[in-house]
Motif scaffolding. Structure first.
Motif, PDB file in Angstrom:
ATOM      1  N   THR A  81      70.240 -22.115   6.554  1.00  0.00           N
ATOM      2  CA  THR A  81      69.080 -21.353   7.031  1.00  0.00           C
ATOM      3  C   THR A  81      69.442 -20.360   8.118  1.00  0.00           C
ATOM      4  O   THR A  81      68.659 -19.454   8.409  1.00  0.00           O
ATOM      5  CB  THR A  81      68.004 -22.304   7.590  1.00  0.00           C
ATOM      6  OG1 THR A  81      68.504 -22.940   8.778  1.00  0.00           O
ATOM      7  CG2 THR A  81      67.611 -23.368   6.567  1.00  0.00           C
ATOM      8  N   ALA A  83      69.551 -21.121  11.228  1.00  0.00           N
ATOM      9  CA  ALA A  83      68.716 -21.448  12.387  1.00  0.00           C
ATOM     10  C   ALA A  83      69.565 -21.873  13.586  1.00  0.00           C
ATOM     11  O   ALA A  83      70.498 -22.665  13.457  1.00  0.00           O
ATOM     12  CB  ALA A  83      67.742 -22.565  12.029  1.00  0.00           C
ATOM     13  N   GLY A  87      66.373 -21.855  19.534  1.00  0.00           N
ATOM     14  CA  GLY A  87      65.395 -20.802  19.248  1.00  0.00           C
ATOM     15  C   GLY A  87      64.979 -20.699  17.807  1.00  0.00           C
ATOM     16  O   GLY A  87      64.065 -19.939  17.476  1.00  0.00           O
ATOM     17  N   GLY A  88      65.623 -21.454  16.931  1.00  0.00           N
ATOM     18  CA  GLY A  88      65.318 -21.370  15.507  1.00  0.00           C
ATOM     19  C   GLY A  88      64.062 -22.124  15.123  1.00  0.00           C
ATOM     20  O   GLY A  88      63.545 -22.952  15.884  1.00  0.00           O
ATOM     21  N   ASP A  89      63.573 -21.837  13.921  1.00  0.00           N
ATOM     22  CA  ASP A  89      62.396 -22.511  13.384  1.00  0.00           C
ATOM     23  C   ASP A  89      62.709 -23.997  13.207  1.00  0.00           C
ATOM     24  O   ASP A  89      63.690 -24.359  12.541  1.00  0.00           O
ATOM     25  CB  ASP A  89      62.023 -21.880  12.041  1.00  0.00           C
ATOM     26  CG  ASP A  89      60.693 -22.383  11.504  1.00  0.00           C
ATOM     27  OD1 ASP A  89      60.526 -23.619  11.395  1.00  0.00           O
ATOM     28  OD2 ASP A  89      59.826 -21.553  11.180  1.00  0.00           O
ATOM     29  N   LEU A  90      61.891 -24.860  13.771  1.00  0.00           N
ATOM     30  CA  LEU A  90      62.147 -26.302  13.715  1.00  0.00           C
ATOM     31  C   LEU A  90      62.138 -26.808  12.270  1.00  0.00           C
ATOM     32  O   LEU A  90      62.878 -27.736  11.931  1.00  0.00           O
ATOM     33  CB  LEU A  90      61.123 -27.059  14.556  1.00  0.00           C
ATOM     34  CG  LEU A  90      61.384 -28.560  14.739  1.00  0.00           C
ATOM     35  CD1 LEU A  90      62.754 -28.810  15.364  1.00  0.00           C
ATOM     36  CD2 LEU A  90      60.284 -29.195  15.582  1.00  0.00           C
ATOM     37  N   GLN A  91      61.322 -26.199  11.422  1.00  0.00           N
ATOM     38  CA  GLN A  91      61.287 -26.623  10.023  1.00  0.00           C
ATOM     39  C   GLN A  91      62.600 -26.317   9.317  1.00  0.00           C
ATOM     40  O   GLN A  91      63.046 -27.086   8.463  1.00  0.00           O
ATOM     41  CB  GLN A  91      60.113 -25.951   9.296  1.00  0.00           C
ATOM     42  CG  GLN A  91      58.749 -26.419   9.764  1.00  0.00           C
ATOM     43  CD  GLN A  91      58.606 -27.938   9.724  1.00  0.00           C
ATOM     44  OE1 GLN A  91      58.890 -28.565   8.700  1.00  0.00           O
ATOM     45  NE2 GLN A  91      58.173 -28.528  10.826  1.00  0.00           N
ATOM     46  N   ASP A  92      63.229 -25.197   9.671  1.00  0.00           N
ATOM     47  CA  ASP A  92      64.542 -24.875   9.109  1.00  0.00           C
ATOM     48  C   ASP A  92      65.590 -25.878   9.569  1.00  0.00           C
ATOM     49  O   ASP A  92      66.448 -26.308   8.793  1.00  0.00           O
ATOM     50  CB  ASP A  92      64.972 -23.465   9.519  1.00  0.00           C
ATOM     51  CG  ASP A  92      64.226 -22.384   8.757  1.00  0.00           C
ATOM     52  OD1 ASP A  92      63.634 -22.681   7.710  1.00  0.00           O
ATOM     53  OD2 ASP A  92      64.237 -21.225   9.228  1.00  0.00           O
ATOM     54  N   LYS A  94      65.046 -28.957  10.483  1.00  0.00           N
ATOM     55  CA  LYS A  94      64.778 -30.209   9.779  1.00  0.00           C
ATOM     56  C   LYS A  94      65.260 -30.145   8.334  1.00  0.00           C
ATOM     57  O   LYS A  94      65.784 -31.137   7.800  1.00  0.00           O
ATOM     58  CB  LYS A  94      63.281 -30.528   9.821  1.00  0.00           C
ATOM     59  CG  LYS A  94      62.791 -30.976  11.190  1.00  0.00           C
ATOM     60  CD  LYS A  94      61.301 -31.291  11.150  1.00  0.00           C
ATOM     61  CE  LYS A  94      60.814 -31.821  12.499  1.00  0.00           C
ATOM     62  NZ  LYS A  94      59.365 -32.135  12.478  1.00  0.00           N
TER      63      LYS A  94
END
Length: 223
Positions: A81, A83, A87-92, A94
């Motif tokens: 991803t 990520a 700072g990255g999207d937490l969903q990415d 995960k």
């Protein structure tokens, strides 16, 4: 482990390294279940396409019920991803962990009893140089691959008594879709990586290092 006449399950086999591994296994005389989230996209003659999504435990359990003759599992399915951890999207983040760590754990838990029941065999986990070199721009990927390295080492000891060899392939950039952003001269041919991986696995190596960068990073860990 002898690969001739092995019964292999290869995750993420519809493209990239997974497809090449499946093809080379066929050439070595193995039967291959080629798995994907979209098995209809598998175009490799001679394999048995099989639906498997490593982020969906129920699909893994169903695949294990289908491939009841399996003696080899190759955990190749992956995602990148890009990520960062802070700072990255937490969903990415995960998704990276669900794919590379929990997905590998789930397939191992599902197929280890199958392999043991067939007299033993092996598991090959496709990892990365980034399991050891933790760069901020690949924070999520590095963390997930580092966790998968720990998983590999622990399951190697745990499954040895069941006559199951557990090995890890570590590799840097390959010339696949996942590394399309990397200059071609900095990437290794997946055909060569697959050959190195399968030769090393057949020789019983616990860790298979596919390129000079990976070997350099591993050698420098103590520093």
């Amino acid at each position: 482990m002898e690969l001739t006449n092995a019964i292999a399950v290869v995750t993420g086999a519809n493209r990239g390294l997974g497809r090449v591994l499946a093809a080379q296994l066929l050439e070595r005389g193995a039967k291959v279940y080629a798995t994907s989230r979209r098995p209809e996209t598998i175009d490799l003659p001679g394999v048995t396409p099989l639906y498997l999504d490593v982020t969906k435990p129920e699909s893994i359990e169903e695949a294990a019920k289908t491939a009841v003759d399996a003696t080899l599992l190759i955990n190749n399915a992956g995602v990148a991803t890009g990520a960062r951890l802070t700072g990255g999207d937490l969903q990415d983040i995960k998704l990276e962990m669900e794919t590379h760590y929990f997905g590998t754990l789930a397939t191992t838990r599902a197929f280890a009893p199958v392999i043991a029941g067939n007299g033993g065999g092996g598991i090959l986990n496709v990892l990365s140089v980034l399991a050891w070199a933790h760069l901020p721009q690949y924070g999520a990927y590095s963390a997930a691959k580092a966790a998968a390295w720990a998983l590999t080492n622990a399951t190697r000891a745990e499954l040895a008594e069941k006559n199951i060899q557990v090995s890890a392939l570590h590799v840097a950039y390959m010339d696949t879709d996942m590394a399309a952003f990397v200059p071609k001269e900095d990437k290794i041919d997946p055909e060569l990586v697959a050959k190195i991986a399968l030769d090393g696995f057949a020789a019983g190596l616990p860790e298979i290092l596919a390129d000079d960068l990976t070997r350099t990073v591993k050698a420098g860990l103590a520093g």
